[in-house]
Design an enzyme around this catalytic site. Structure first.
Site, PDB file in Angstrom:
ATOM      1  N   HIS A  35       0.836  -1.202   0.000  1.00 23.46           N
ATOM      2  CA  HIS A  35       0.000   0.000   0.000  1.00 23.46           C
ATOM      3  C   HIS A  35       0.873   1.254   0.000  1.00 23.46           C
ATOM      4  O   HIS A  35       1.279   1.730   1.067  1.00 23.46           O
ATOM      5  CB  HIS A  35      -0.901  -0.002   1.235  1.00 23.46           C
ATOM      6  CG  HIS A  35      -1.795  -1.194   1.318  1.00 23.46           C
ATOM      7  ND1 HIS A  35      -1.353  -2.433   1.748  1.00 23.46           N
ATOM      8  CD2 HIS A  35      -3.105  -1.358   0.998  1.00 23.46           C
ATOM      9  CE1 HIS A  35      -2.355  -3.292   1.708  1.00 23.46           C
ATOM     10  NE2 HIS A  35      -3.428  -2.667   1.251  1.00 23.46           N
ATOM     11  N   HIS A  75      -1.949  -0.835   7.054  1.00 22.97           N
ATOM     12  CA  HIS A  75      -1.658  -1.125   5.645  1.00 22.97           C
ATOM     13  C   HIS A  75      -0.546  -0.221   5.113  1.00 22.97           C
ATOM     14  O   HIS A  75       0.160  -0.590   4.192  1.00 22.97           O
ATOM     15  CB  HIS A  75      -2.922  -1.017   4.780  1.00 22.97           C
ATOM     16  CG  HIS A  75      -3.578   0.326   4.780  1.00 22.97           C
ATOM     17  ND1 HIS A  75      -4.470   0.711   5.751  1.00 22.97           N
ATOM     18  CD2 HIS A  75      -3.484   1.381   3.929  1.00 22.97           C
ATOM     19  CE1 HIS A  75      -4.897   1.944   5.493  1.00 22.97           C
ATOM     20  NE2 HIS A  75      -4.304   2.366   4.391  1.00 22.97           N
ATOM     21  N   GLY A 124      -3.416  -3.383  11.410  1.00 22.83           N
ATOM     22  CA  GLY A 124      -3.874  -3.925  10.122  1.00 22.83           C
ATOM     23  C   GLY A 124      -5.391  -3.955  10.120  1.00 22.83           C
ATOM     24  O   GLY A 124      -6.019  -3.346   9.252  1.00 22.83           O
ATOM     25  N   LEU A 126      -8.374  -2.326  10.821  1.00 20.01           N
ATOM     26  CA  LEU A 126      -8.530  -0.889  11.048  1.00 20.01           C
ATOM     27  C   LEU A 126      -9.283  -0.615  12.348  1.00 20.01           C
ATOM     28  O   LEU A 126     -10.194  -1.354  12.728  1.00 20.01           O
ATOM     29  CB  LEU A 126      -9.246  -0.258   9.854  1.00 20.01           C
ATOM     30  CG  LEU A 126      -8.378  -0.213   8.586  1.00 20.01           C
ATOM     31  CD1 LEU A 126      -9.236   0.041   7.350  1.00 20.01           C
ATOM     32  CD2 LEU A 126      -7.287   0.835   8.704  1.00 20.01           C
ATOM     33  N   ILE A 194      -9.913   9.504   0.592  1.00 14.62           N
ATOM     34  CA  ILE A 194      -9.931   8.344  -0.306  1.00 14.62           C
ATOM     35  C   ILE A 194      -9.924   7.050   0.505  1.00 14.62           C
ATOM     36  O   ILE A 194      -9.167   6.919   1.471  1.00 14.62           O
ATOM     37  CB  ILE A 194      -8.692   8.364  -1.241  1.00 14.62           C
ATOM     38  CG1 ILE A 194      -8.774   9.535  -2.230  1.00 14.62           C
ATOM     39  CG2 ILE A 194      -8.536   7.043  -1.994  1.00 14.62           C
ATOM     40  CD1 ILE A 194      -9.840   9.402  -3.312  1.00 14.62           C
ATOM     41  N   HIS A 266      -4.026   3.809  -3.441  1.00 13.31           N
ATOM     42  CA  HIS A 266      -4.147   3.152  -2.128  1.00 13.31           C
ATOM     43  C   HIS A 266      -3.260   1.904  -2.038  1.00 13.31           C
ATOM     44  O   HIS A 266      -2.472   1.750  -1.111  1.00 13.31           O
ATOM     45  CB  HIS A 266      -5.613   2.793  -1.852  1.00 13.31           C
ATOM     46  CG  HIS A 266      -5.789   1.828  -0.735  1.00 13.31           C
ATOM     47  ND1 HIS A 266      -5.778   2.209   0.576  1.00 13.31           N
ATOM     48  CD2 HIS A 266      -5.941   0.470  -0.736  1.00 13.31           C
ATOM     49  CE1 HIS A 266      -5.932   1.135   1.344  1.00 13.31           C
ATOM     50  NE2 HIS A 266      -6.035   0.075   0.572  1.00 13.31           N
ATOM     51  N   ARG A 359     -17.715 -16.437  39.714  1.00 12.52           N
ATOM     52  CA  ARG A 359     -17.451 -14.992  39.605  1.00 12.52           C
ATOM     53  C   ARG A 359     -17.246 -14.374  40.982  1.00 12.52           C
ATOM     54  O   ARG A 359     -16.483 -13.427  41.149  1.00 12.52           O
ATOM     55  CB  ARG A 359     -18.584 -14.295  38.850  1.00 12.52           C
ATOM     56  CG  ARG A 359     -19.900 -14.356  39.573  1.00 12.52           C
ATOM     57  CD  ARG A 359     -21.029 -13.757  38.751  1.00 12.52           C
ATOM     58  NE  ARG A 359     -22.311 -14.011  39.362  1.00 12.52           N
ATOM     59  CZ  ARG A 359     -23.227 -13.089  39.615  1.00 12.52           C
ATOM     60  NH1 ARG A 359     -23.004 -11.843  39.311  1.00 12.52           N
ATOM     61  NH2 ARG A 359     -24.378 -13.414  40.160  1.00 12.52           N
ATOM     62  N   GLU A 413     -17.335  -2.767  24.963  1.00 16.85           N
ATOM     63  CA  GLU A 413     -16.540  -3.990  25.128  1.00 16.85           C
ATOM     64  C   GLU A 413     -15.329  -4.016  24.194  1.00 16.85           C
ATOM     65  O   GLU A 413     -14.230  -4.379  24.589  1.00 16.85           O
ATOM     66  CB  GLU A 413     -17.406  -5.235  24.851  1.00 16.85           C
ATOM     67  CG  GLU A 413     -18.552  -5.450  25.830  1.00 16.85           C
ATOM     68  CD  GLU A 413     -19.798  -4.645  25.464  1.00 16.85           C
ATOM     69  OE1 GLU A 413     -19.805  -3.961  24.420  1.00 16.85           O
ATOM     70  OE2 GLU A 413     -20.773  -4.710  26.251  1.00 16.85           O
ATOM     71  N   PHE A 439     -20.738 -11.651  25.280  1.00 22.00           N
ATOM     72  CA  PHE A 439     -20.256 -10.452  24.597  1.00 22.00           C
ATOM     73  C   PHE A 439     -18.761 -10.522  24.277  1.00 22.00           C
ATOM     74  O   PHE A 439     -18.168  -9.530  23.849  1.00 22.00           O
ATOM     75  CB  PHE A 439     -20.606  -9.192  25.395  1.00 22.00           C
ATOM     76  CG  PHE A 439     -22.086  -9.042  25.641  1.00 22.00           C
ATOM     77  CD1 PHE A 439     -23.001  -9.294  24.620  1.00 22.00           C
ATOM     78  CD2 PHE A 439     -22.572  -8.686  26.884  1.00 22.00           C
ATOM     79  CE1 PHE A 439     -24.374  -9.185  24.837  1.00 22.00           C
ATOM     80  CE2 PHE A 439     -23.946  -8.575  27.119  1.00 22.00           C
ATOM     81  CZ  PHE A 439     -24.848  -8.828  26.088  1.00 22.00           C
ATOM     82  N   HIS A 475     -28.411 -13.710  25.838  1.00 17.85           N
ATOM     83  CA  HIS A 475     -27.398 -13.508  26.874  1.00 17.85           C
ATOM     84  C   HIS A 475     -26.717 -14.815  27.296  1.00 17.85           C
ATOM     85  O   HIS A 475     -25.882 -14.819  28.191  1.00 17.85           O
ATOM     86  CB  HIS A 475     -28.026 -12.839  28.100  1.00 17.85           C
ATOM     87  CG  HIS A 475     -28.243 -11.371  27.907  1.00 17.85           C
ATOM     88  ND1 HIS A 475     -28.909 -10.868  26.813  1.00 17.85           N
ATOM     89  CD2 HIS A 475     -27.861 -10.300  28.660  1.00 17.85           C
ATOM     90  CE1 HIS A 475     -28.933  -9.544  26.903  1.00 17.85           C
ATOM     91  NE2 HIS A 475     -28.300  -9.184  28.007  1.00 17.85           N
TER      92      HIS A 475
END
Ligand SMILES: Cc1ncc(C[n+]2csc(CCOP(=O)(O)OP(=O)(O)O)c2C)c(N)n1
Length: 666
Positions: A35, A75, A124, A126, A194, A266, A359, A413, A439, A475
């Site tokens: 790139h 990139h 990489g 994004l 662009i 690009h 937990r 998250e 999640f 959930h």
């Protein structure tokens, strides 16, 4: 040596920046992929940043008080490789640049943390880099609050592209940074209009400046090809009391005769004609990888800019009464005292035999951990009371006040996971953060990157099955354990009881080579390990938790289903079928054990029945040809959790039936 105060001359910056452009074009052309657009567009701005502002020393790339530089738009990796080479880092060499994107070169397609010093994070995908940078900036503020400005006082700079800012994660990261007033975070946005498909306006008409300002950032605009303008913007950013965005108006592929300013710049090899034309316009020598006379020397001199600051810092750090503590903090060492205290907790739990959600025991373990370690920084994506991640002995971090150690990440998250990666990469922090296991999907891209990079990040994922109950199928994680176990280098640990929960935390802290995901139950589970055993039994991934002579059946359970397997064992034993139980909190640790151990644990000559309130995928390798699996085959259902377990046939009786059926067929 150039000082920050010396305003740059346009011609000089352009000459230096053109070296980046030349190397980029030739590397991409040689590799026939890559790139070139971003490195050529941002070369001028990056040159001003590296020659006037960024604090770094190529001879000590891990200097703790260096500024961090994140190329979020990974990139554009040739921008970073060119800079590291030109500045005189130990790598890459010119030869390695010539082998850009080849398997034997550290100059990978996208920057890979660990391949070269100076790559602060792997980018990489994004949006991840800018979100890591939020964590880095947070880590800097936290360590500065603890050790003082004399020892920790640096900035985090980011180059982000349109793609970085269009990604949803950027919203989470930007609002987190704005909320916490991370004034040491400076983003240079490559505002080139662009993307791959064409003009940004095809898909995006948001006002980026207003968006950042709404999130609590300061902003400025500049011509990204004007050295003076970029210098002015970066100077303004230095004394900001908020995170700072610099919109650098640039031309993608600056210098290309026909491709500049278009999406054709690009990516992809531009072709020799385009390169020849660019080199002519830019005044670069025509030969491949050739630099203008004297330019490499100029760049190398810039590479020496930070030596003095580093020496001064080293002197200060050496004289500090906190020197040893700072070194231990940055090394991330775990004092033996913690092992001793966690051992005591294990013994106490084995004696008390609590019937509690893992937990909740996790919170008990964390209380000990946070009491001994000062490096842990906890948090949750707005599920603190459910994840049990905030212990009484740590306080909250507040906007502009970094004396605490607990982050309210908000309902972010993905941003949380990426910020935790950034904190771990910065060093000096062991981040842990919570949400519901279901999640984990919202965190997955960042978890995957933590695993690729091999960094110690601890994901605390509670409500780990249909045991969630009334909240229903949205959930209730079903496929999540299987999906997470598919990520290489991620330790997925699902402890079966209170004692294993403490062991899981020990393993997570000891795992310095990658992330750990701890899956904890919402619902109460009995303590099965009621014998005091000092050894960390979970460390081998699986072990016999209840044995018997002449066993016919081996039940293998994880998490809350270990207790269920124990009930099934009682029933089978009553029926005269000798049954043993294996607890298997971590598949990947078990898979690493010698074959003899694995065979012995799985019970040669017995039939295996695995029970887990998740999908079957992967269990076949432990249950073998005649084995059975009791678990989920669909999404869950809403109802009191005991009813939901019954509804899906995950019961001691179902395990008994499965074992008997397996025996019949074997
Ligand atoms: C999460 C993610 N989605 C898609 C891509 C593929 N991709 C690489 S660059 C890019 C967008 C290019 O536009 P921009 O970010 O403005 O970079 P520029 O063209 O200016 O170099 C895309 C979609 C990616 N790297 N990461």
């Amino acid at each position: 040596m150039e000082s920050n105060k010396t305003p740059p001359e346009q011609a000089e910056i352009r000459r230096l920046a053109n070296a980046i452009r030349g190397l980029t074009m030739d590397a991409v052309q040689t590799a026939k992929s890559g790139h070139p657009g971003l490195p050529m567009g941002m070369a001028d701005a990056a040159t001003v940043l590296f020659s006037r502002f960024l604090r770094f020393d190529p001879t000590d790339p891990h200097w703790p008080d260096r500024d961090r530089f994140v190329l979020s738009a990974g990139h554009g990796s040739m921008l970073l490789y060119s800079l590291l080479y030109l500045l005189g880092y130990s790598g890459p060499t010119l030869d390695q640049i010539k082998r850009f994107r080849q398997v034997d070169s550290p100059c990978a397609g996208h920057p890979e943390h660990g391949h070269l010093p100076g790559i602060e994070t792997t980018t990489g995908p994004l949006g991840q880099g800018i979100s890591n940078a939020v964590g880095m900036a947070m880590a800097e503020r936290l360590l500065s609050a603890r050790f003082g400005d004399d020892i920790v006082n640096h900035k985090t700079y980011v180059i982000a592209s349109d793609g970085d800012l269009e990604e949803g994660i950027s919203h989470e990261a930007i609002s987190l940074a704005g909320h916490y007033k991370l004034k040491n975070l400076i983003v240079l946005w490559d505002d080139n209009n662009i993307t791959i498909d064409g003009d940004r306006s095809l898909a995006d008409s948001s006002n980026t400046i207003e968006r950042f300002e709404a999130a609590g950032w300061k902003t400025t605009l500049c011509d990204g090809h004007s050295a003076q303008e970029v210098f002015r913007a970066l100077t303004e950013a230095q004394s900001s009391d908020k995170p700072f965005l610099i919109a650098c108006k640039t031309v993608i592929g600056f210098g290309f005769p026909t491709r500049a300013g278009t999406q054709k710049a690009h990516s992809d090899a531009p072709g020799q004609e385009e390169i020849d034309g660019a080199k002519k316009t830019l005044g670069l020598p025509p030969a491949a990888f050739a630099l203008e006379d004297g330019v490499l020397e100029k760049w190398r001199a810039i590479g020496k800019r930070g030596a003095e600051a580093r020496a001064a810092w080293t002197k200060r750090a050496d004289a500090s009464p906190m020197k040893a503590e700072f070194a231990a903090t940055m090394a991330g060492t775990i004092p033996p005292e913690l092992g001793r205290q966690l051992g005591e907790l294990k013994a106490k739990l084995a004696a008390e035999k609590p019937n509690a959600g893992t937990r909740r025991t996790s919170e008990k373990a964390l209380e000990v951990i946070n009491g001994v370690l000062k490096t842990t920084v906890g948090g949750s994506a707005d599920l603190t009371p459910s994840n049990n991640t905030k212990t009484k002995n740590i306080t909250e971090i507040k906007p502009g006040d970094f004396s605490g150690r607990y982050i309210h990440y908000g309902i972010r998250e993905h941003g949380m996971a990426a910020a935790m990666n950034g904190m771990a990469l910065h060093g000096g922090i062991i981040p842990y953060g919570g949400t519901f296991l279901v999640f984990s999907d919202y965190c997955r891209p960042a978890i995957r990157l933590a695993a690729i990079m091999g960094i110690r990040v601890i994901f605390v994922m509670t409500h780990d099955s249909i045991g969630v109950g009334e909240d229903g199928p949205t959930h209730q994680p079903v496929e999540h354990l299987a999906a997470l176990r598919a990520i290489p280098n991620l330790l997925v640990i699902r402890p079966g009881d209170a004692v294993e929960t403490v062991e899981a935390w020990e393993l997570a802290l000891a795992n310095t080579k990658g992330p750990t995901l701890l899956a904890f139950s919402r619902q109460d589970v009995p303590t099965v390990r009621s014998e005091k055993i000092d050894q960390n039994m979970s460390a081998k991934g699986a072990y016999e938790i209840a044995g018997t002579d002449n066993a016919k059946v081996t039940l293998i359970g994880t998490g809350s289903e270990v207790g269920l397997a124990m009930e099934a064992r009682d029933l089978l034993n009553k029926d005269g079928i000798a049954t043993r139980v294996v607890s298997m909190p971590c598949w990947s640790l078990f898979d690493e054990q010698p074959a003899a151990y694995r065979t012995q644990v799985l019970g040669p000559g017995t039939v295996q029945v695995a029970v887990e309130a998740g999908v079957r995928q992967g269990w076949g390798r432990y249950t073998g040809q005649h084995g059975r699996f009791v678990g989920m085959h669909s999404f869950g259902a809403s109802g009191p959790y005991k009813d939901v377990y019954k509804h899906f046939g995950i019961t001691p009786q179902a395990v008994v039936d499965a074992a008997k059926a397996a025996l019949k067929n074997s």
